[in-house]
Design a protein around this motif. Structure first.
Motif, mmCIF file in Angstrom:
data_model
loop_
_atom_site.group_PDB
_atom_site.id
_atom_site.type_symbol
_atom_site.label_atom_id
_atom_site.label_comp_id
_atom_site.label_asym_id
_atom_site.label_seq_id
_atom_site.Cartn_x
_atom_site.Cartn_y
_atom_site.Cartn_z
ATOM 1 N N LEU A 9 -5.768 -53.399 -18.108
ATOM 2 C CA LEU A 9 -6.081 -54.823 -18.028
ATOM 3 C C LEU A 9 -6.842 -55.155 -16.750
ATOM 4 O O LEU A 9 -7.844 -55.884 -16.778
ATOM 5 N N CYS A 240 7.614 -53.180 -15.658
ATOM 6 C CA CYS A 240 6.984 -53.851 -16.789
ATOM 7 C C CYS A 240 7.652 -55.196 -17.022
ATOM 8 O O CYS A 240 8.797 -55.421 -16.618
ATOM 9 N N GLU A 249 3.649 -59.139 -25.519
ATOM 10 C CA GLU A 249 2.787 -58.247 -24.755
ATOM 11 C C GLU A 249 3.568 -57.709 -23.569
ATOM 12 O O GLU A 249 4.334 -58.455 -22.935
ATOM 13 N N TYR A 251 3.308 -56.111 -19.880
ATOM 14 C CA TYR A 251 2.450 -55.891 -18.717
ATOM 15 C C TYR A 251 3.092 -54.829 -17.832
ATOM 16 O O TYR A 251 4.302 -54.893 -17.554
ATOM 17 N N ARG A 275 -1.693 -53.284 -20.162
ATOM 18 C CA ARG A 275 -1.092 -54.200 -21.127
ATOM 19 C C ARG A 275 -1.042 -53.527 -22.496
ATOM 20 O O ARG A 275 -1.946 -52.764 -22.855
#
Length: 290
Positions: A9, A240, A249, A251, A275
């Motif tokens: 990302l 995360c 989602e 990250y 991501r």
């Protein structure tokens, strides 16, 4: 075993990216670079990036109900105005100078938990709780205090001391903030790295960063079984957090430290943020109260 595919990302060069948090009110991802002494903000909707520089190492940040943020710096807990960057001390830890605060999160009652990182030899760190401006210790003899998570019903707290390669579970009392009856629920096998930061999903499964293990793993804390993996092209995967408009989602933060120059040459994305879209949702961030 299920395998997911992550995308890069943000090609950041975080020395020690950690503590991702999704703020659903801001629709932003917040994370820290401990060694870079920065708090980062990223808004996916338009790509806006902002940062706050800190004088000391910053290891964790959590949103508060009043719109400010509580942060863990090396020596204690502070309140941060995210817009102005102003910080005020709430409480210092009682630690040896070599120890520093590490990962932290809020429990379902809005208490801010964060523990310290000591040394492999000394293991004299602690797990602290900040409540109504007062600091108390919950655990001692900690090597590297790391991941925290609570079940949706608020009866179980999961906790990682990275030096021990276990994930622990405690009975948790939301009313008092007391923990009891520690037990091992996950044992990291050889070759998987060590457990670092973690997040819990709506099904009660744990998503854990594998420091030295090139992945995020999804683990069942009721059976100790590894259910899925997200391969990451970075050796040291730190933590995360669930986010996005639908909280589906994940990250993922990573680190550059812990590698020599030759190893870094093989990991051009070390320190980046990743991501992945999942088929399971996470739980909203718990906000600090008081």
């Amino acid at each position: 075993m299920k395998k997911y595919k992550a995308e890069c990302l943000l090609e950041e060069r975080n020395e020690l990216g950690e503590g991702p948090v999704w703020d659903e009110r801001l629709q932003e991802l917040i994370w820290v670079d401990i060694e870079g002494r920065k708090l980062h903000r990223y808004r996916p909707s338009d790509g806006r990036k902002l940062q706050v520089q800190t004088e000391k190492r910053i290891s964790a940040a959590v949103p508060a109900e009043d719109g400010t943020w509580l942060i863990a710096l090396a020596d204690g807990f502070y309140r941060l105005n995210l817009e102005t960057g102003n910080m005020t001390l709430i409480a210092h830890t009682e630690e040896e100078a070599a120890n520093r605060l590490n990962d932290g999160k809020c429990d379902p009652a809005g208490r801010f938990w964060a523990g310290t990182m000591s040394s492999w030899r000394n293991r004299n760190g602690h797990l602290y709780v900040l409540e109504d401006g007062k600091l108390s210790k919950r655990l001692g003899e900690i090597g590297c205090s790391n991941g925290l998570a609570w079940t949706a019903d608020g009866t179980v707290m999961y906790y990682i001391d990275t030096f021990e390669n276990y994930v622990y579970a405690f009975e948790y009392d939301a009313a008092s903030g007391q923990i009891a009856n520690r037990r091992i629920v996950i044992r990291f096998p050889e070759g998987e790295g060590s457990p670092d930061g973690m997040s819990i999903d709506s099904e009660g499964m744990l998503w854990i960063g594998h420091w030295g293990g090139w992945q995020i793993g999804r683990w069942n804390p009721l059976t100790g079984e590894k259910l899925a993996t997200i391969p990451i092209p970075v050796q040291n995967v730190t933590s995360c957090a669930f986010g996005g408009e639908n909280m589906d989602e994940l990250y993922i933060t990573t680190a550059r430290i812990g590698n020599d120059e030759e190893q870094l040459n093989k990991q051009p994305l070390a320190g980046a943020v990743f991501r992945v879209k999942l088929d399971v949702k996470g739980l909203p961030v718990q906000r600090a109260r008081g």
